[in-house]
Design a protein around this motif. Structure first.
Motif, PDB file in Angstrom:
ATOM      1  N   GLN A 200     -39.837  -6.193 -13.480  1.00  0.00           N
ATOM      2  CA  GLN A 200     -38.310  -5.793 -13.000  1.00  0.00           C
ATOM      3  C   GLN A 200     -38.132  -4.278 -13.157  1.00  0.00           C
ATOM      4  O   GLN A 200     -38.311  -3.741 -14.127  1.00  0.00           O
ATOM      5  N   SER A 201     -37.188  -3.889 -12.266  1.00  0.00           N
ATOM      6  CA  SER A 201     -36.581  -2.696 -12.512  1.00  0.00           C
ATOM      7  C   SER A 201     -36.010  -1.940 -11.569  1.00  0.00           C
ATOM      8  O   SER A 201     -35.659  -2.421 -10.820  1.00  0.00           O
ATOM      9  N   VAL A 202     -35.504  -1.095 -11.425  1.00  0.00           N
ATOM     10  CA  VAL A 202     -35.511   0.213 -11.001  1.00  0.00           C
ATOM     11  C   VAL A 202     -34.443   1.054 -10.181  1.00  0.00           C
ATOM     12  O   VAL A 202     -33.641   1.096 -10.341  1.00  0.00           O
TER      13      VAL A 202
ATOM     14  N   VAL B 186     -47.459   1.342  -6.523  1.00  0.00           N
ATOM     15  CA  VAL B 186     -47.316   0.670  -7.672  1.00  0.00           C
ATOM     16  C   VAL B 186     -48.129   1.584  -8.680  1.00  0.00           C
ATOM     17  O   VAL B 186     -49.092   2.125  -8.416  1.00  0.00           O
ATOM     18  N   SER B 187     -47.590   1.840 -10.021  1.00  0.00           N
ATOM     19  CA  SER B 187     -48.399   2.575 -10.882  1.00  0.00           C
ATOM     20  C   SER B 187     -47.861   1.938 -12.238  1.00  0.00           C
ATOM     21  O   SER B 187     -47.146   1.092 -12.604  1.00  0.00           O
TER      22      SER B 187
ATOM     23  N   LEU C 299     -44.938  -0.476 -16.187  1.00  0.00           N
ATOM     24  CA  LEU C 299     -45.449  -0.604 -14.771  1.00  0.00           C
ATOM     25  C   LEU C 299     -44.117  -0.549 -13.983  1.00  0.00           C
ATOM     26  O   LEU C 299     -42.861  -1.109 -14.332  1.00  0.00           O
ATOM     27  N   ARG C 300     -44.169   0.094 -12.890  1.00  0.00           N
ATOM     28  CA  ARG C 300     -43.146   0.504 -11.670  1.00  0.00           C
ATOM     29  C   ARG C 300     -43.746   0.501 -10.544  1.00  0.00           C
ATOM     30  O   ARG C 300     -45.208   0.784 -10.128  1.00  0.00           O
TER      31      ARG C 300
ATOM     32  N   PHE D 234     -39.301  -2.392  -8.765  1.00  0.00           N
ATOM     33  CA  PHE D 234     -39.222  -2.736 -10.244  1.00  0.00           C
ATOM     34  C   PHE D 234     -39.546  -1.647 -11.202  1.00  0.00           C
ATOM     35  O   PHE D 234     -40.154  -0.814 -10.685  1.00  0.00           O
ATOM     36  N   ASP D 235     -39.050  -1.870 -12.203  1.00  0.00           N
ATOM     37  CA  ASP D 235     -39.592  -0.847 -13.402  1.00  0.00           C
ATOM     38  C   ASP D 235     -39.382  -1.559 -14.606  1.00  0.00           C
ATOM     39  O   ASP D 235     -38.422  -2.005 -15.323  1.00  0.00           O
ATOM     40  N   VAL D 236     -40.623  -1.894 -15.442  1.00  0.00           N
ATOM     41  CA  VAL D 236     -40.624  -2.216 -16.585  1.00  0.00           C
ATOM     42  C   VAL D 236     -41.351  -1.623 -17.667  1.00  0.00           C
ATOM     43  O   VAL D 236     -42.543  -1.122 -17.430  1.00  0.00           O
TER      44      VAL D 236
END
Length: 703
Positions: free
Chosen positions: A17-19, A453-454, A494-495, A505-507
C-alpha cells in the motif's frame, strides 16, 4: 477496534500500500502519475519511483486546501511514520519514525532545509512555528537517518519549497478566515514571473483566543522568495523570513482535571502558582536571510552554494522562572554534482560540505506574575556543527541502481556561566563539550520492474548529538555527561502503480537500532532535563494506498463532471521498545517507548468537479499508547474526523474566487493533540479543541 483495523489489514493483505495520496494537488503534481513525480531527496532529482528511500510528499492541496485551519499539523499527520503535535496553538512538536520523548517543545533530531538553505541551527533546533503553511507549496519528508548527505540527526529530514510562480504572469491573492474560539486570519500574496526571474512575497496573520484558558495565540509571518537567472549558467536566489509569534502556554493537566474540565489551564499547587497567574507563554521573533548561488559549468557539472544568517529573540515566562534568550546563527552549504553519463556504468557523484554556528545568550530571572524579576543565571553558549559528504549513484545492469554515501560530522559546544548576585559572586565558569567526530555511511540498492514498480533495500546510519536545549535545559546549567545518540536503520521498500495508474502504492518496513537514546525528565516544578536511556529497538511498517475511481481518460474528456475522485489510506504500525534501560533500581528493559501509537490509520476521500466544487474528508485513528517510560499510564484512543467543502470559480479571465468551510473534530471527542511525556504529577494531558469550524475566502487576480 477490530472493525477499525479492517481497512489497514485489507491494505496489508492487498499488500503493497501506499502512495502518492501525498501528491494529490491542484498543481502540476495532480496530473502526474507516480512514475513521473520528481523528488529532491538525497540530491537525486529523480522520479520517486527511482529513489531508494522512504519519502513522503505533501503538495499545495495537502497543505492549503484539505484542512481549513492554516497549520502544518494536520497535513503532516497524513504521512505514515510522521507525527506532529500541537500542545497549544503555536507550540509544534514533530517526530519522524520515533517518539517525542526528546522534545518537551520544539523540533529536534530532524534536519530541515528550504531548497539547499539550512533552517535547522547549529544547536539542532528547528523553529517550525516560524513558518506559515500558506506560504508553502510543497514538503518532502525523508524518513529515517539521512546523515550521509544531510548531517547529524537520527529522525529524518524535511525539505520545504515555496509557492510556484508561473512564468510571464503577475498575480495578487488576498485571503481571510474566521472560526471558533476567536480564530481570525488574513493574508496577501504577490507573485510575479518574468523570463529570467520569479518573485513571491507573502504576508500572513493569524490569531485565536484558544480553546483552553491561557492558550491565546497571535502570529505574523512575512516571507520573500526570489530567483534570478543572471546568465545562462548562473542563478541567484534569496529567501527572507520574519516571524513574530506570541502564544500562551496553559500547561498540562492530570487525568482527573482533564476529565472534569479539559478547557482549564494548569492549576496552582501548595508550592507553585498556576500558569495563568504567571502569564506563562512564549514570545518569539525570528529573522532569517539566505542567498543561494547555482552555477552550471556544463551539462555534466553544477554547483549550488548557500549562505545564511538568522536571529532569534525568545522569552518564556514559566511557572518557576522567566527565561530570556537571544540567538544569532550563520552558516553555509555547498553541493557539487558531477555526472558521468557515458561510461560503462553511468554515475552521478555528489560532494559537498556544510558549516553552522550559533551564539546564544541565555538569562533566567524570577517570574513575578509575568514580569521578569531578579536575575538568577547569566550564560552564553556557542554551538558549531560541520559536515563533509560524498555520495555516488550508479546505474548497474539489469535495471539496478546503487547509491553509496559517506559523511563526517563534527559537533562542538562551548559554555560560559557568568557571575550573578544569586550565584554569590562566583567566578565565570567556561566549559566545553566536544563530541567525537563520526563517519556516517549509507548504502541503498534499487531495482525497477517495468515502468511502474520498483523495490529497494537500504542500510543507513544516524548520529544525533544533544541539542543546545538539551545540554542547557530551561532550568539552566550545562550537562557535560549527556551523550549523542547513534543508530543503524535497515529498510526494505516497494512502490508502484497498477490498473493503468489508478491504483498507487508505497510500502516500507524497517528496523532501527538506537543506542544512548535521549529521553526527557522533569523536576517537581515541571522544568525539563535529559538523560541517556540505554538502547531502543524500533520496528515499523509504513504503507500508503491511493485509488482513483475514474480513469485518466475520463478526466480529460470535455464532458467530464469530476476532475478528481480519490480514496487514500495511510497506515503506520510500530513496535518500539527500550533495551538495557534502568531507572534507579527499576529495570525498564523491554518496556514500550512512550508517545508512539502502535497503530496509526488515516483515511481520506478527495473529490473535485470541473465546475469548481471540491470536498475533502479525513478520518484519523490512533490506538492507545503509553505516556511514561514505566508503562503505567495509557492514552485514550484518538478518533478524529475532519472535512472541508469549497467552491473555486473563475470570474472572467483574470479573477478567481475560492470560498470554503471546514470542520475539525466533528465527532466531538475529548482528546489531547500533544502529551507531556513522563510528566511530574501525572500532568500528561493538553486538551485539543472540541468540535469547531472555520470558514474562509481567497480572491485572486492575475495579469
Amino acid at each position: 477496534m477490530k472493525k477499525r483495523l479492517l481497512l489497514p489489514l485489507f491494505c496489508l493483505h492487498a499488500c503493497i500500500q501506499s502512495v502518492s495520496a501525498q501528491t494529490s494537488t491542484p498543481s502540476l503534481e495532480d496530473t502526474l502519475q507516480l512514475n513521473e513525480v520528481v523528488v529532491r531527496g538525497y540530491a537525486t532529482n529523480r522520479r520517486l519511483l527511482e529513489t531508494p528511500a522512504s519519502i513522503g510528499l505533501l503538495s499545495r492541496r495537502d497543505l492549503n486546501q484539505r484542512f481549513g485551519t492554516p497549520t502544518l499539523v494536520p497535513a503532516l499527520n497524513t504521512l505514515p511514520g510522521v507525527r506532529a503535535d500541537e500542545r497549544s496553538p503555536g507550540s509544534y512538536r514533530l517526530s519522524i519514525r520515533g517518539s517525542a520523548i526528546r522534545s518537551p517543545f520544539g523540533v529536534r533530531n530532524i534536519k530541515t532545509y528550504w531548497n539547499e538553505l539550512p533552517l535547522t541551527d547549529a544547536g539542532g533546533n528547528t523553529p517550525l512555528n516560524a513558518l506559515d503553511v500558506r506560504a508553502l507549496g510543497r514538503i518532502e519528508v525523508i524518513k529515517g537517518p539521512s546523515g550521509s548527505l544531510y548531517g547529524a540527526g537520527t529522525g529524518g529530514t524535511v525539505l520545504f519549497s515555496g509557492l510556484g510562480v508561473p512564468a510571464g504572469q503577475t498575480s495578487v491573492e488576498v485571503s481571510a478566515l474566521g472560526g471558533s474560539y476567536g480564530l481570525y486570519g488574513n493574508g496577501i500574496s504577490v507573485q510575479t514571473g518574468k523570463n529570467n526571474s520569479a518573485i513571491s512575497l507573502n504576508y500572513n496573520h493569524l490569531q485565536s483566543d484558544g480553546y483552553r484558558d491561557q492558550s491565546a495565540v497571535v502570529r505574523d509571518n512575512l516571507s520573500l522568495v526570489g530567483s534570478f537567472n543572471v546568465s545562462p549558467k548562473r542563478t541567484i536566489s534569496v529567501l527572507a523570513l520574519y516571524s513574530d509569534l506570541h502564544y500562551q502556554t496553559p500547561g498540562g493537566l492530570n487525568e482527573a482535571q482533564f476529565r472534569a474540565n479539559p478547557r482549564a489551564s494548569r492549576f496552582a499547587t501548595a508550592t507553585l502558582p498556576s500558569s495563568a497567574a504567571q502569564q506563562a507563554g512564549i514570545y518569539q521573533k525570528v529573522g532569517y536571510l539566505g542567498f543561494s548561488h547555482e552555477y552550471r559549468w556544463n551539462d555534466r557539472i553544477q554547483n549550488t552554494t548557500v549562505i545564511y544568517g538568522s536571529t532569534t529573540d525568545f522569552a518564556n515566562p514559566f511557572i518557576t522562572n522567566y527565561e530570556k534568550r537571544t540567538d544569532q546563527g550563520i552558516g553555509g552549504r555547498t553541493v557539487t554534482q558531477i555526472r558521468f553519463p557515458n561510461g560503462p556504468v553511468p554515475t552521478v557523484v555528489t560532494v559537498g560540505a556544510e558549516y553552522l554556528r550559533n551564539f546564544t545568550v541565555d538569562r533566567n530571572f524570577g517570574n513575578r506574575g509575568g514580569i521578569a524579576d531578579t536575575i538568577q543565571t547569566d550564560e552564553e553558549l556557542i554551538a558549531r556543527q560541520s559536515t563533509v559528504f560524498l555520495q555516488s549513484e550508479t546505474e548497474l545492469p539489469a535495471r539496478f541502481r546503487l547509491t553509496a554515501g559517506l559523511s563526517r560530522n563534527d559537533i562542538r559546544y562551548g559554555f560560559t556561566r557568568f557571575s550573578t548576585r544569586a550565584a554569590g559572586g562566583a567566578p565565570a565558569i567556561p566549559l566545553t563539550r566536544n563530541f567525537t567526530p563520526v563517519w556516517l555511511p549509507r548504502v541503498a540498492l534499487l531495482r525497477t520492474f517495468g515502468q511502474n514498480v520498483s523495490a529497494f533495500v537500504s542500510i543507513s546510519t544516524g548520529y544525533s548529538a544533544p541539542s543546545t536545549q538539551e545540554v542547557r535545559p530551561s532550568a539552566g546549567g550545562f550537562n557535560t555527561t549527556l551523550n549523542a545518540e547513534r543508530g543503524t536503520s535497515y529498510e526494505v521498500g516497494l512502490r508502484g502503480s497498477a490498473l493503468r495508474n489508478r491504483l498507487r502504492f508505497d510500502v516500507a518496513a524497517y528496523q532501527f537500532r538506537l543506542t544512548e537514546t535521549i529521553v526527557r525528565r522533569s523536576d517537581a516544578a515541571g522544568a525539563e532535563f535529559f538523560v541517556n536511556a540505554g538502547r531502543t529497538d524500533q520496528r515499523g511498517l509504513e504503507a500508503q494506498l491511493s485509488y482513483d475511481f475514474l480513469s485518466p481518460a475520463y478526466y480529460t474528456s470535455p464532458t467530464a463532471f469530476f476532475s478528481l475522485v480519490r480514496i487514500w489510506n495511510s497506515l503506520t504500525l510500530t513496535e518500539y521498545r527500550f533495551r538495557d534501560y534502568k531507572q534507579g533500581t527499576a529495570d525498564l528493559s523491554n518496556n514500550k517507548v512512550p508517545g508512539v501509537a502502535p497503530t496509526t490509520n488515516v483515511t481520506g476521500i478527495d473529490a473535485e468537479t470541473k465546475a469548481g466544487i471540491y470536498a475533502h474528508v479525513t478520518y484519523q485513528f490512533l490506538s492507545p499508547f503509553y505516556l511514561n517510560d514505566a508503562n503505567t499510564v495509557l492514552a485514550d484512543p484518538t478518533q478524529l474526523l475532519q472535512a472541508t467543502l469549497g467552491f473555486r470559480h473563475s470570474l472572467g479571465k483574470n479573477w478567481t474566487i475560492d470560498i470554503y468551510a471546514s470542520g475539525d473534530n466533528l465527532l466531538d471527542r475529548t482528546y489531547s493533540l500533544g502529551y507531556d511525556l513522563n510528566a511530574v504529577g501525572n500532568r500528561y494531558y493538553n486538551a485539543a479543541p472540541a468540535r469547531n469550524g472555520v470558514g474562509g475566502v481567497r480572491l485572486r487576480v492575475k495579469w
